[in-house]
Design a protein around this motif. Structure first.
Motif, PDB file in Angstrom:
ATOM      1  N   GLY A 189      32.288 -10.385 -42.282  1.00  0.00           N
ATOM      2  CA  GLY A 189      33.408 -11.239 -42.614  1.00  0.00           C
ATOM      3  C   GLY A 189      33.673 -12.240 -41.509  1.00  0.00           C
ATOM      4  N   ARG A 190      34.950 -12.401 -41.169  1.00  0.00           N
ATOM      5  CA  ARG A 190      35.293 -13.218 -40.002  1.00  0.00           C
ATOM      6  C   ARG A 190      35.000 -12.358 -38.775  1.00  0.00           C
ATOM      7  N   ASP A 216      36.373 -20.610 -46.545  1.00  0.00           N
ATOM      8  CA  ASP A 216      36.448 -19.715 -45.391  1.00  0.00           C
ATOM      9  C   ASP A 216      36.005 -18.321 -45.810  1.00  0.00           C
ATOM     10  N   ILE A 217      35.364 -17.635 -44.884  1.00  0.00           N
ATOM     11  CA  ILE A 217      34.864 -16.290 -45.157  1.00  0.00           C
ATOM     12  C   ILE A 217      35.997 -15.271 -45.225  1.00  0.00           C
ATOM     13  N   GLU A 218      37.139 -15.588 -44.620  1.00  0.00           N
ATOM     14  CA  GLU A 218      38.282 -14.682 -44.588  1.00  0.00           C
ATOM     15  C   GLU A 218      39.323 -15.122 -45.624  1.00  0.00           C
ATOM     16  N   PRO A 219      39.549 -14.338 -46.673  1.00  0.00           N
ATOM     17  CA  PRO A 219      40.468 -14.765 -47.742  1.00  0.00           C
ATOM     18  C   PRO A 219      41.866 -15.126 -47.256  1.00  0.00           C
ATOM     19  N   THR A 220      42.378 -14.398 -46.263  1.00  0.00           N
ATOM     20  CA  THR A 220      43.750 -14.652 -45.832  1.00  0.00           C
ATOM     21  C   THR A 220      43.908 -15.938 -45.030  1.00  0.00           C
ATOM     22  N   GLN A 221      42.798 -16.597 -44.697  1.00  0.00           N
ATOM     23  CA  GLN A 221      42.896 -17.904 -44.047  1.00  0.00           C
ATOM     24  C   GLN A 221      43.300 -18.982 -45.049  1.00  0.00           C
TER      25      GLN A 221
END
Length: 562
Positions: free
Chosen positions: A151-152, A300-305
């Motif tokens: 992930g991130r 972005d690889i991180e959904p919460t970004q």
């Protein structure tokens, strides 16, 4: 299964994960691990401060893309590592910090140097864990590497009570291997929507963030930009992901590290495809200006970004390389019209809105230093810089053409990062030329790590911009109409940084004239190669020179004549 010392199994895992260098400082609570490191392939560098170890592991990881490793004992060793963990966490850098700990039977008794480092580290790590069962050790380390990479990317802390370290376990490394990391692929329908938006836009930009570098996506970025005919801007963390001499390079927008023409181009754009960028506040400035009427696609690889700073018109969860692969495949089914007028317009802005770097005046102006750096060092040089006016000038003037060749602690911004990070970069690329750009104040935060470079023959060039001030804070204080406790000048010359270098067995020179910069840099390059030790070029610059910056992309104040 053979029965072996638990720490031998840990070292087996480290080696199989591709770790060839670790940075640390032994102490009583971590000696079983050090015992297992003896005679192994992994090289260990003994640091002078545990924070330095984390920054070395950080620089090593940023350069080769693998997981860096730092080791410390119990108590203050772990708390000293927190700044390095925070730095890696903020910039998505995969490192593992290993700490020793008091025996499990003593943890409730306030034993010597027993601190709950796991709870302290949790906010600045992806995972912080204390091992309570020796049989878990190799599996926890395997999982730590997987988590750090997936992930991130980011840091992990593993805390090892000494009684756990001393045990034997059943383990056979010959039948073991790293845990797989699954690629994050984009939803096809969202890729199609992104293509439609890009093709409809009249003045689109691609914004390459640090995720392009971390995702090893630079070649695909260039292919996509050329296929679409869309100009590319970079963030500070994305610097180097796109060659700055390319026709489609559109500079760096921002309220500090930026070019005037790049800000103007961004403000004229109607769509931004942001790849692995987190919309940091030193990039965006005032959000109402940054957003304007333009549309945003955020990958972005991180959904919460997605939506953390503002809601994009289209959000896509994906690794940057996977997204660009899917984008290129989708473009095979369509035809993109080159945007020659838009590309030409950006070229016009670049010609019309430069910043000067050719000053011959005394005292030396900072932009002149970066002119000499650009003309002295080649595209294969690795650069390291941290936080301060010198880093802002670096972002504004320094040219970078290759990914992972410009290392900067962009979000946390710890002073002192440059020297240990440069050591990590050089250990990752022993044959490469490494240069640290440093301020006079930051230089002294972790200056003791020069001893590590000298002891282990790690040669690199340090270029110091010395204004004998906390320059960035002095400039910030002008808004308060004060100049208070930021002047670090004293006596005739202040701190003699050349003598500091010499005290550590290194060398350096001080420069006062613009015409001396080039010859001093060339001398330092040769001296670093000859001695395999750090060499300092200390350049005395204008004491109260200011860097261009402002509160919004359309309100950046320029301090030097065009």
């Amino acid at each position: 299964m053979p029965r072996i010392p638990a720490m031998q199994a840990v070292v087996d895992v480290l080696e199989s994960e591709g770790v060839d260098t670790v940075f640390g400082c032994p102490g009583a609570a971590i000696l079983p691990l050090y015992n297992a490191l003896q005679g192994r392939v992994i090289e260990h560098l003994i640091v002078r401060h545990e924070e330095g170890a984390t920054h070395m592991a950080d620089g090593w990881a940023r350069t080769n893309g693998n997981v860096g490793v730092a080791i410390g004992t119990s108590g203050p060793a772990g708390t000293n590592m927190i700044t390095g963990l925070y730095t890696a966490h903020a910039d998505s850098i995969p490192i593992i910090c290993i700490t020793g700990q008091a025996a499990t039977t003593k943890l409730h008794q306030e034993a010597f140097q027993a601190v709950d480092i796991v709870e302290i580290a949790k906010p600045v790590t992806k995972w912080a864990v204390q091992v309570r069962e020796a049989a878990q050790l190799p599996w926890i380390f395997r999982e730590a590497f997987r988590i750090a990479r997936s992930g991130r990317p980011g840091p992990v802390l593993i805390d090892l009570p000494i009684d756990i370290q001393k045990q034997d376990i059943e383990w056979d490394s010959s039948i073991d291997s790293p845990l797989p990391v699954t690629a994050v692929k984009p939803a096809p329908a969202r890729v199609e929507r992104a293509v439609e938006m890009l093709l409809r836009a009249e003045r689109p930009l691609i914004l390459a963030g640090g995720g392009v570098v971390l995702g090893e996506a630079s070649e695909r970025l260039r292919a996509a930009a050329e296929r679409l005919g869309v100009p590319v801007q970079v963030t500070l963390m994305g610097k180097g992901s796109f060659p700055e001499d390319h026709e489609l390079f559109a500079g760096m927008a921002g309220i500090q590290t930026s070019q005037r023409w790049a800000n103007a181009a961004f403000l004229e754009s109607d769509l931004v495809l942001a790849l692995g960028a987190r919309f940091g506040d030193r990039h965006t400035g005032e959000l109402s200006v940054y957003r304007g009427e333009r549309k945003f696609i955020h990958v972005d690889i991180e959904p919460t970004q997605l939506g953390k700073v503002f809601g994009p018109d289209l959000g896509i969860v994906s690794d940057t390389r996977e997204f660009l692969d899917a984008l290129l495949t989708a473009l095979d089914r369509r035809s993109a019209t080159p945007r020659r007028e838009w590309v030409a317009r950006i070229g016009e802005l670049k010609e019309a809105l430069p910043r000067r770097d050719d000053f011959d005046s005394l005292p030396i102006k900072a932009p002149r230093v970066f002119k000499e750096i650009n003309e002295t060092f080649g595209a294969d040089t690795y650069f390291v810089t941290a936080i301060g006016l010198y880093q802002i000038w670096s972002g504004q003037f320094q040219q970078t053409h290759k990914p992972r060749h410009y290392q900067v602690c962009g979000q946390a911004g710890p002073l002192g990062w440059e020297i240990p990070a440069a050591i990590g970069v050089k250990k990752a690329r022993p044959d490469a030329e490494v240069v640290g750009v440093v301020g006079d104040y930051s230089f002294q935060f972790l200056v003791e790590e020069l001893a590590v470079a000298a002891q282990y023959d790690v040669g690199f060039v340090l270029i110091m911009l010395n204004n004998e001030y906390l320059g960035l804070i002095r400039q910030a204080e002008t808004g308060y109409e004060m100049n208070f406790e930021v002047d670090i000048h004293y006596d005739a010359i202040g701190t003699d940084n050349v003598k500091i270098m010499e005290a550590y067995g290194c060398s350096g020179t001080r420069v006062h004239e613009p015409g001396e910069i080039r010859t001093s840099l060339e001398w330092a390059r040769k001296e670093a190669e000859r001695t395999s030790r750090p060499v300092l070029v200390e350049i005395m610059i204008e004491r109260e020179g200011n860097a261009a910056m402002g509160a919004a992309l359309d309100a950046v104040r320029e301090f030097e004549p065009a």
